[in-house]
Scaffold this active site. Structure first.
Site, PDB file in Angstrom:
ATOM      1  N   PRO A 104       0.902  -1.173   0.002  1.00 23.13           N
ATOM      2  CA  PRO A 104      -0.050   0.085   0.005  1.00 23.13           C
ATOM      3  C   PRO A 104       0.936   1.213  -0.047  1.00 23.13           C
ATOM      4  O   PRO A 104       1.446   1.635   1.152  1.00 23.13           O
ATOM      5  CB  PRO A 104      -0.891  -0.031   1.284  1.00 23.13           C
ATOM      6  CG  PRO A 104      -0.598  -1.475   1.821  1.00 23.13           C
ATOM      7  CD  PRO A 104       0.632  -1.925   1.177  1.00 23.13           C
ATOM      8  N   GLU A 105       0.931   1.998  -1.236  1.00 26.35           N
ATOM      9  CA  GLU A 105       1.323   3.188  -1.258  1.00 26.35           C
ATOM     10  C   GLU A 105       0.305   4.166  -1.387  1.00 26.35           C
ATOM     11  O   GLU A 105      -0.912   3.785  -1.267  1.00 26.35           O
ATOM     12  CB  GLU A 105       2.366   3.191  -2.518  1.00 26.35           C
ATOM     13  CG  GLU A 105       3.607   2.192  -2.163  1.00 26.35           C
ATOM     14  CD  GLU A 105       4.539   2.451  -3.509  1.00 26.35           C
ATOM     15  OE1 GLU A 105       5.004   3.298  -3.869  1.00 26.35           O
ATOM     16  OE2 GLU A 105       5.200   1.292  -3.903  1.00 26.35           O
TER      17      GLU A 105
END
Length: 295
Positions: A2-3
């Site tokens: 998760p960026e």
DNA sequence: CAAAGTTCCTGCGAGC
DNA sequence: TGCTCGCAGGAACTTT
């Protein structure tokens, strides 16, 4: 992974289910994730309504009627799924495909809302975290106070980047991975942005500094590349990577658009480049780049 | 073996 | 010489 784009995708998926709803019951199945949960975590949430759902960097922030804010980070492997009563199986939010109920051992927190919806946080590696903090203390919170500007905000521009990069000997990869420089980029989008900007990840950050008082073309290109790649990734629902269990529609598609990430040995996709994507390790993390068109 | 993230630690060298 | 700062590199957390 998760960026920023994945976290934003999760936030958008969660928003209609949570905003305006009250927590009926919060089930916390273990004392800690990356760190211990805050004191009386469940009790402080139960009975409170979610008034807004925001994102800062890779953090999801749920504002509560109690004037506290729930801070949530997905770490490397955190996932959220939403189940609505009488509306079929749970829906997955964000990048990882997760079959709710198939991995109950790592369902660490379940948020049950008053309308019967439940949101489950699953995180095998437990690099995620949650905290509760007073609304007026959010800016000075340990996890927030050092964060640089949001990459999609106006304050993130070539002028800012040039000023920040002046005199820095760190390489561009490390400079952009640093959340104090700009908040929300991670390994994938740094690699992709540097490729789009045609910049070598090994260049010194100081190459972005002002030249005769003006931002360089390099800095302008890099800012545009970062903005573009993030906006495109958000529009695609983020990227969905390996180790998922089931495909059922909750998945982003931006991974199909990677130019370099995880493409070692394959052809550079820049038009008429003809280079081969290489991999090297910087700061303990894999960097993917094209030695031909990134200078 | 490698993985999308972040924090913390040690040691080195530059500059004041 | 001594202090501080930035930075590189590594370890740590954990599971698949």
């Amino acid at each position: 992974m998760p960026e920023l784009p994945e976290v934003e995708t999760v936030r958008r998926g969660l928003e209609p289910h949570l905003v305006g709803q009250r927590f009926r019951r919060v089930i916390q199945r273990r004392p800690d994730l990356r760190w211990p949960f805050p004191k009386r975590f469940a009790e402080r949430l139960e009975g409170q309504a979610v008034t807004a759902l925001r994102r800062r960097a890779k953090y999801i922030l749920a504002e509560l009627s109690s004037r506290e804010v729930l801070i949530l980070h997905l770490g490397m492997s955190g996932r959220l799924s939403v189940a609505e009563p009488g509306n079929g199986p749970a829906r997955i939010l964000g990048d990882y495909i997760y079959d709710p109920g198939s991995d109950p051992h790592h369902d660490h927190v379940v948020f049950e809302m008053q309308n019967g919806t439940s949101v489950t946080f699953n995180d095998p590696r437990r690099f995620g975290c949650m905290d509760l903090v007073a609304e007026d203390k959010i800016e000075s919170h340990k996890l927030m106070k050092e964060l640089g500007p949001e990459p999609l905000a106006n304050s993130f521009n070539a002028q800012y980047l040039a000023k920040r990069a002046a005199g820095r000997s760190a390489d561009l990869k490390a400079f952009l991975m640093d959340q104090k420089t700009v908040a929300g980029l991670g390994n994938i989008y740094v690699c992709e942005a540097l490729h789009r900007a045609g910049l070598s990840p090994s260049r010194k950050a100081s190459c972005l500094a002002l030249a005769s008082g003006k931002p360089t073309d390099r800095a302008e290109r890099l800012v545009s590349a970062i903005r573009d790649v993030l906006n495109e990734a958000i529009a695609a629902g983020g990227s969905t990577l390996r180790d998922y269990r089931k495909t059922d529609g909750g998945k982003g598609s931006f991974q199909e658009t990677f130019f370099v990430y995880d493409r070692e040995g394959e052809a550079c996709l820049r038009k008429a480049c003809g280079g081969i994507v290489k991999r090297k390790v910087q700061g303990g993390r894999s960097t993917f780049y094209c030695g031909a068109c990134q200078r």
